[in-house]
Design a protein around this motif. Structure first.
Motif, PDB file in Angstrom:
ATOM      1  N   PRO A  38      -2.132  -7.142   5.980  1.00  0.00           N
ATOM      2  CA  PRO A  38      -0.940  -7.596   5.306  1.00  0.00           C
ATOM      3  C   PRO A  38      -1.359  -8.880   4.714  1.00  0.00           C
ATOM      4  O   PRO A  38      -0.692  -9.227   3.478  1.00  0.00           O
ATOM      5  N   ARG A  39      -2.357  -9.790   5.199  1.00  0.00           N
ATOM      6  CA  ARG A  39      -2.669 -10.858   4.456  1.00  0.00           C
ATOM      7  C   ARG A  39      -3.213 -10.827   3.183  1.00  0.00           C
ATOM      8  O   ARG A  39      -3.278 -11.627   2.322  1.00  0.00           O
ATOM      9  N   THR A  40      -3.556  -9.683   2.654  1.00  0.00           N
ATOM     10  CA  THR A  40      -4.209  -9.489   1.303  1.00  0.00           C
ATOM     11  C   THR A  40      -3.202  -9.191   0.286  1.00  0.00           C
ATOM     12  O   THR A  40      -3.647  -9.492  -0.757  1.00  0.00           O
ATOM     13  N   GLY A  41      -1.884  -9.217   0.924  1.00  0.00           N
ATOM     14  CA  GLY A  41      -0.818  -9.135  -0.327  1.00  0.00           C
ATOM     15  C   GLY A  41      -0.999  -8.264  -1.238  1.00  0.00           C
ATOM     16  O   GLY A  41      -1.249  -7.168  -0.904  1.00  0.00           O
ATOM     17  N   TYR A  42      -0.898  -8.391  -2.602  1.00  0.00           N
ATOM     18  CA  TYR A  42      -1.131  -7.491  -3.636  1.00  0.00           C
ATOM     19  C   TYR A  42      -2.214  -7.403  -4.245  1.00  0.00           C
ATOM     20  O   TYR A  42      -2.798  -6.893  -5.123  1.00  0.00           O
ATOM     21  N   TYR A  43      -3.328  -8.359  -3.654  1.00  0.00           N
ATOM     22  CA  TYR A  43      -4.606  -8.713  -4.322  1.00  0.00           C
ATOM     23  C   TYR A  43      -5.664  -7.336  -4.162  1.00  0.00           C
ATOM     24  O   TYR A  43      -6.279  -7.246  -5.285  1.00  0.00           O
ATOM     25  N   PRO A  44      -5.358  -6.535  -3.387  1.00  0.00           N
ATOM     26  CA  PRO A  44      -6.236  -5.234  -3.723  1.00  0.00           C
ATOM     27  C   PRO A  44      -6.011  -4.531  -4.829  1.00  0.00           C
ATOM     28  O   PRO A  44      -6.851  -3.781  -5.246  1.00  0.00           O
ATOM     29  N   SER A  52       9.199  -8.757  -6.514  1.00  0.00           N
ATOM     30  CA  SER A  52       9.276 -10.108  -7.002  1.00  0.00           C
ATOM     31  C   SER A  52      10.451 -10.903  -6.273  1.00  0.00           C
ATOM     32  O   SER A  52      10.398 -12.125  -6.310  1.00  0.00           O
ATOM     33  N   SER A  53      11.409 -10.293  -5.635  1.00  0.00           N
ATOM     34  CA  SER A  53      12.427 -11.004  -4.748  1.00  0.00           C
ATOM     35  C   SER A  53      12.184 -11.043  -3.326  1.00  0.00           C
ATOM     36  O   SER A  53      12.910 -11.700  -2.656  1.00  0.00           O
ATOM     37  N   SER A  54      11.209 -10.367  -2.804  1.00  0.00           N
ATOM     38  CA  SER A  54      10.986  -9.974  -1.320  1.00  0.00           C
ATOM     39  C   SER A  54       9.691 -10.661  -1.067  1.00  0.00           C
ATOM     40  O   SER A  54       8.716 -10.821  -1.762  1.00  0.00           O
ATOM     41  N   PRO A  55       9.594 -11.419   0.055  1.00  0.00           N
ATOM     42  CA  PRO A  55       8.215 -12.074   0.551  1.00  0.00           C
ATOM     43  C   PRO A  55       7.348 -11.124   0.396  1.00  0.00           C
ATOM     44  O   PRO A  55       7.509  -9.901   0.767  1.00  0.00           O
ATOM     45  N   SER A  56       5.945 -11.421  -0.041  1.00  0.00           N
ATOM     46  CA  SER A  56       4.995 -10.496  -0.037  1.00  0.00           C
ATOM     47  C   SER A  56       4.378  -9.946   1.423  1.00  0.00           C
ATOM     48  O   SER A  56       3.719  -9.212   1.584  1.00  0.00           O
ATOM     49  N   GLU A  57       4.941 -10.841   2.515  1.00  0.00           N
ATOM     50  CA  GLU A  57       4.369 -10.226   3.840  1.00  0.00           C
ATOM     51  C   GLU A  57       5.263  -9.003   4.408  1.00  0.00           C
ATOM     52  O   GLU A  57       4.986  -8.549   5.254  1.00  0.00           O
ATOM     53  N   GLN A  58       6.288  -8.800   3.419  1.00  0.00           N
ATOM     54  CA  GLN A  58       7.008  -7.331   3.872  1.00  0.00           C
ATOM     55  C   GLN A  58       5.975  -6.073   3.627  1.00  0.00           C
ATOM     56  O   GLN A  58       6.038  -5.714   2.548  1.00  0.00           O
ATOM     57  N   THR A  59       5.714  -5.420   4.600  1.00  0.00           N
ATOM     58  CA  THR A  59       4.965  -4.393   4.502  1.00  0.00           C
ATOM     59  C   THR A  59       5.629  -3.255   3.626  1.00  0.00           C
ATOM     60  O   THR A  59       5.094  -2.543   2.809  1.00  0.00           O
ATOM     61  N   SER A  60       7.020  -3.047   4.019  1.00  0.00           N
ATOM     62  CA  SER A  60       7.560  -1.944   3.458  1.00  0.00           C
ATOM     63  C   SER A  60       7.813  -2.264   1.857  1.00  0.00           C
ATOM     64  O   SER A  60       7.659  -1.161   1.054  1.00  0.00           O
ATOM     65  N   THR A  61       7.960  -3.327   1.415  1.00  0.00           N
ATOM     66  CA  THR A  61       7.960  -3.555  -0.113  1.00  0.00           C
ATOM     67  C   THR A  61       6.824  -3.446  -0.751  1.00  0.00           C
ATOM     68  O   THR A  61       6.570  -2.850  -1.599  1.00  0.00           O
ATOM     69  N   ARG A  62       5.695  -3.697  -0.039  1.00  0.00           N
ATOM     70  CA  ARG A  62       4.193  -3.504  -0.570  1.00  0.00           C
ATOM     71  C   ARG A  62       3.855  -2.139  -0.734  1.00  0.00           C
ATOM     72  O   ARG A  62       3.377  -1.396  -1.620  1.00  0.00           O
ATOM     73  N   ALA A  63       4.352  -1.209   0.511  1.00  0.00           N
ATOM     74  CA  ALA A  63       3.953   0.118   0.529  1.00  0.00           C
ATOM     75  C   ALA A  63       4.810   0.965  -0.651  1.00  0.00           C
ATOM     76  O   ALA A  63       4.172   1.870  -1.174  1.00  0.00           O
ATOM     77  N   LEU A  64       6.103   0.451  -0.831  1.00  0.00           N
ATOM     78  CA  LEU A  64       6.914   1.039  -1.896  1.00  0.00           C
ATOM     79  C   LEU A  64       6.396   0.955  -3.251  1.00  0.00           C
ATOM     80  O   LEU A  64       6.206   1.673  -4.189  1.00  0.00           O
ATOM     81  N   TYR A  65       5.644  -0.451  -3.663  1.00  0.00           N
ATOM     82  CA  TYR A  65       5.453  -0.767  -4.894  1.00  0.00           C
ATOM     83  C   TYR A  65       4.020  -0.215  -5.110  1.00  0.00           C
ATOM     84  O   TYR A  65       3.732   0.603  -6.237  1.00  0.00           O
ATOM     85  N   VAL A  66       3.217  -0.450  -4.240  1.00  0.00           N
ATOM     86  CA  VAL A  66       1.843   0.093  -4.532  1.00  0.00           C
ATOM     87  C   VAL A  66       1.759   1.582  -4.549  1.00  0.00           C
ATOM     88  O   VAL A  66       1.070   2.381  -5.145  1.00  0.00           O
ATOM     89  N   GLY A  67       2.508   2.180  -3.527  1.00  0.00           N
ATOM     90  CA  GLY A  67       2.759   3.764  -3.351  1.00  0.00           C
ATOM     91  C   GLY A  67       3.246   4.409  -4.549  1.00  0.00           C
ATOM     92  O   GLY A  67       2.784   5.564  -4.934  1.00  0.00           O
ATOM     93  N   THR A  68       4.239   3.728  -5.344  1.00  0.00           N
ATOM     94  CA  THR A  68       5.001   4.229  -6.539  1.00  0.00           C
ATOM     95  C   THR A  68       3.694   4.627  -7.503  1.00  0.00           C
ATOM     96  O   THR A  68       3.473   5.583  -8.129  1.00  0.00           O
ATOM     97  N   MET A  69       2.885   3.469  -7.734  1.00  0.00           N
ATOM     98  CA  MET A  69       1.860   3.562  -8.466  1.00  0.00           C
ATOM     99  C   MET A  69       0.824   4.252  -8.349  1.00  0.00           C
ATOM    100  O   MET A  69       0.170   5.071  -9.143  1.00  0.00           O
ATOM    101  N   ALA A  70       0.605   4.657  -6.784  1.00  0.00           N
ATOM    102  CA  ALA A  70      -0.571   5.584  -6.572  1.00  0.00           C
ATOM    103  C   ALA A  70      -0.116   7.144  -6.916  1.00  0.00           C
ATOM    104  O   ALA A  70      -0.921   7.779  -7.264  1.00  0.00           O
ATOM    105  N   VAL A  71       1.167   7.279  -6.542  1.00  0.00           N
ATOM    106  CA  VAL A  71       1.850   8.634  -6.735  1.00  0.00           C
ATOM    107  C   VAL A  71       1.693   8.645  -8.731  1.00  0.00           C
ATOM    108  O   VAL A  71       1.360   9.902  -8.915  1.00  0.00           O
TER     109      VAL A  71
END
Length: 203
Positions: free
Chosen positions: A174-180, A108-127
């Motif tokens: 990256p341009r898909t953001g969190y839409y997946p 929520s505080s980092s730009p959606s373009e940051q791959t590491s943030t998306r990976a951590l967020y979605v990756g936690t849900m995947a685990v």
């Protein structure tokens, strides 16, 4: 959830503890939103407009945790005892739920373009989804620990696969953001197609 006859006190206490963990995790999700109102001088509409990413991240994470919690209850509905692997898997799942507020705050505080943030967020849900899929499989293969028929692990496994696909897409494109993550709404349809295929093939 109606408790099955013969459920051990250990299981009751352990699952109560898990429920408390989920409740605390959901509470932690909203705390950053409460902080947004501190010393804010604008209107409620302006607050919502300025902090839309934080509100959306909270809503998505609340939905995911609640959905995981319901799935966990469904998987353990008729379980009367837990063995070592089931206890360890459930503990891993609880850890992912407790950890999720952290990547939620980052998302929520980092730009959606940051791959590491998306990976951590979605990756936690995947685990987390993977832990539930493993738990469903363990329950299904241990009839001695159940008082009734096991919940079909297909839904949990399908959810896990969709989370993995969403993780790959959000990192690789990256341009898909969190839409997946919207692919989660297809879970029920995928499971229905799976059952239909089994009926048609007779497997």
């Amino acid at each position: 959830m109606t408790e099955p006859d013969g459920r051990s006190r250990y299981v009751d206490r352990f699952l109560t503890f898990i429920d408390a963990i989920v409740a605390i995790a959901i509470t932690l999700l909203v705390l950053p939103l409460v902080d947004l109102t501190t010393d804010y001088k604008g209107s409620a509409v302006e607050l919502v407009r300025e902090h839309a990413p934080e509100l959306l991240a909270f809503a998505l994470s609340f939905f995911v945790i609640f959905r995981f919690w319901k799935a966990q209850h469904r998987i353990l509905r008729d379980v009367v005892d837990l063995d070592g692997p089931m206890t360890q898997t459930l503990t891993l799942w609880a850890f992912t739920v407790v950890f999720l507020p952290f990547p939620t705050a980052l998302a929520s505080s980092s730009p959606s373009e940051q791959t590491s943030t998306r990976a951590l967020y979605v990756g936690t849900m995947a685990v987390s989804a993977g832990a539930l899929a493993l738990l469903a499989w363990l329950v299904a293969r241990n009839p001695a620990l159940r008082a009734g028929a096991a919940s079909e692990p297909k839904q949990a496994m399908t959810t896990f696969v969709i989370f993995v696909v969403a993780l790959v897409l959000t990192v690789a494109i990256p341009r898909t953001g969190y839409y997946p993550l919207l692919l989660l709404f297809l879970t029920g349809r995928v499971v229905a197609l799976w059952h239909r295929h089994k009926r048609n093939t007779g497997t």
